[in-house]
Design an enzyme around this catalytic site. Structure first.
Site, PDB file in Angstrom:
ATOM      1  N   LYS A 199       9.054 -30.154   6.385  1.00  0.00           N
ATOM      2  CA  LYS A 199      10.074 -29.328   5.733  1.00  0.00           C
ATOM      3  C   LYS A 199      10.628 -30.045   4.498  1.00  0.00           C
ATOM      4  CE  LYS A 199      14.496 -27.103   7.003  1.00  0.00           C
ATOM      5  NZ  LYS A 199      15.404 -26.878   8.160  1.00  0.00           N
TER       6      LYS A 199
ATOM      7  N   SER B 221      16.877 -22.502   8.742  1.00  0.00           N
ATOM      8  CA  SER B 221      16.377 -22.887   7.444  1.00  0.00           C
ATOM      9  C   SER B 221      14.940 -23.376   7.477  1.00  0.00           C
ATOM     10  CB  SER B 221      17.277 -23.971   6.845  1.00  0.00           C
ATOM     11  OG  SER B 221      17.270 -25.152   7.605  1.00  0.00           O
TER      12      SER B 221
ATOM     13  N   SER C  94      18.723 -24.130  12.840  1.00  0.00           N
ATOM     14  CA  SER C  94      17.590 -24.002  11.927  1.00  0.00           C
ATOM     15  C   SER C  94      16.227 -24.309  12.512  1.00  0.00           C
ATOM     16  CB  SER C  94      17.818 -24.885  10.697  1.00  0.00           C
ATOM     17  OG  SER C  94      18.939 -24.435   9.975  1.00  0.00           O
TER      18      SER C  94
END
Length: 469
Positions: free
Chosen positions: A81, A156, A180
């Site tokens: 990520k 996220s 997230s």
């Protein structure tokens, strides 16, 4: 026009999960390079529609794949990520407010992750600084949900979740500061476990926070992939403050007392489809011999208000220090409406901060007390089903977006403030044909019980598969 997107095909990856791919590599049935080449081809096939990759590092992945590797997931392709440092790749945090730079070293968690032998293919997209619950941008195309590209993949860790759900990758890095890992797992039909605070190593952006709300982990398609990831991470670093998990390989014979919540502390109602999903999950657990009972709300509106204020504190901190911590050309005027609005809301009420921090830290004890009466807590992961893209767009006015976020992200933040572990499981489907996640929470350090019950549910009922739709 909406599209159903998946990359599953008869190649080196097949329909295997990460553990299955690792075993095929270990036995010589396929090579790591073949697995990586298949993953690159799959990513290139789906990403034009999903927009889940922000930085591709395919050539370095190919070179890395032919090197001798060790670890429980040796040779398995993955992605990191884009709010975590990978040496040589720019870290952009999903923001257009600065020019990302490439660090010289991997971040602490990235080292813990890569030590398991995985091969990194690049960086996955996230919304600006991970603040939003949808991977959308004010002035750029969104990341899309592979089950239906008109819908959000959550956030996220939305880019990672879209790639795993589509079959492009067996597993991917994710982190969780307000849901997230669990939110995109719920939106994309994945297994998403937020570990106990301190279970995995922290990245620099969260290590110095006054309340350490972020935990690092992965999103996967199977419980065993999550279990093997945690066992492998523990071999690299084991917190001296937490009980060891070891490798959890299946259900337990122990029957559990499960407290059930269907309404959140915000006062906003849970929608009918989500309430039905939780009720169905409770019925399944009961049929397996577990005792599911309704429980009182463990915290009140004060908690929701405090967490919202802390959310704003993080945005204000980034706005104030971005030139020093991110890049010299950082310009907070170029952050999106959500970041600016959160920071402004914090500044209007900044004198509340000492009390907020004190209460959020104290919530850890409140949470721990729950598990004197229950082994697990069952709840929705989110308060309503996955929204269409645009509903949570940061291009809309802050007040409207923030209200929508509070109505959506109503269950996950408690585990971030308190540090308790929780897992989202894809236990239902909406009328629109998208997954609905159901959350199970456990006491501090008790990921083993979460994995055992997740195995049991998976074996008894299974999950919907995108390639079968």
């Amino acid at each position: 026009m909406s599209t159903h997107v998946h990359a599953f095909t008869d190649d080196a990856l097949g329909e295997e999960d990460a553990v299955g791919v690792a075993e095929r590599i270990r036995t010589g049935e396929i090579s790591s390079l073949e697995a990586v080449e298949a993953a690159i081809a799959r990513v290139e096939r789906v990403d034009p529609e999903l927009n889940a990759v922000v930085v591709a590092d395919f050539e370095r992945a190919r070179k890395s794949a032919v090197e001798t590797r060790s670890g429980p997931l040796a040779g398995v392709p993955t992605i990191v990520k884009d709010n975590s440092d990978v040496a040589g790749l720019p870290t952009g945090h999903g923001s257009a407010a600065f020019t990302p730079h490439a660090p010289h070293d991997d971040g602490d968690f990235v080292r813990q992750f890569l030590a398991q032998g995985v091969v990194n293919l690049g960086k996955s997209r996230l919304p600006e600084f991970g603040f939003n619950a949808s991977t959308e941008f004010a002035d750029a195309p969104p990341t899309r949900n592979p089950w239906n590209t008109a819908y959000s993949p959550g956030a996220s860790s939305g880019g990672s979740a879209a790639l795993v759900a589509s079959g492009a990758l067996p597993l991917a890095h994710a982190n969780d500061g307000g849901g997230s890992i669990r939110i995109p797992a719920a939106a994309c039909g994945l297994v998403g476990l937020k570990p106990t605070r301190g279970r995995t190593l922290s990245e620099a952006f969260s290590a110095a926070a006054p309340v350490k709300i972020v935990s690092e982990g992965v999103v996967t398609r199977t419980v065993r992939d999550t279990a093997h990831f945690l066992a492998g991470a523990e071999k690299v670093y084991a917190s001296p403050r937490l009980p060891r998990i070891g490798l959890v390989e299946g259900p337990s014979q122990r029957r559990l007392r499960v407290g059930m919540l269907t309404e959140s502390v915000t006062g906003h109602p849970t929608d009918d489809a989500t309430r039905w999903a939780v009720a169905a999950a409770a019925s399944r657990l009961t049929s397996m011999g577990h005792d599911v009972v309704e429980m009182p709300m463990p915290v009140g509106q004060q908690f929701a208000d405090d967490f919202a204020h802390y959310w704003g504190l993080l945005a204000a901190a980034i706005s104030a220090t971005g030139k020093r911590t991110l890049a010299r050309d950082f310009d907070r005027a170029h952050t999106d409406n959500l970041t600016r609005g959160l920071a402004a809301a914090f500044r209007r009420n900044m004198l509340r901060t000492p009390g907020v921090v004190r209460r959020l830290r104290r919530s850890e004890r409140t949470y721990a007390a729950i598990f004197a009466d229950y082994d697990l807590v069952l709840s929705p992961t989110l308060a309503h089903t996955t929204p269409k893209l645009g509903h949570l767009s940061p291009a809309q006015p802050f007040e409207q977006l923030f209200d929508r976020l509070l109505r959506y992200v109503a269950f996950t933040p408690l585990n971030n403030a308190t540090g308790g572990p929780a897992i989202s499981l894809p236990m239902a489907m909406s009328e629109a044909g998208l997954p609905i996640g159901v959350q199970l929470s456990a006491g501090h350090g008790d990921e083993r019980t979460l994995l055992e019950i997740a195995y049991e549910v998976e074996q008894e009922h299974g999950w919907a598969r995108i390639q079968d739709v």
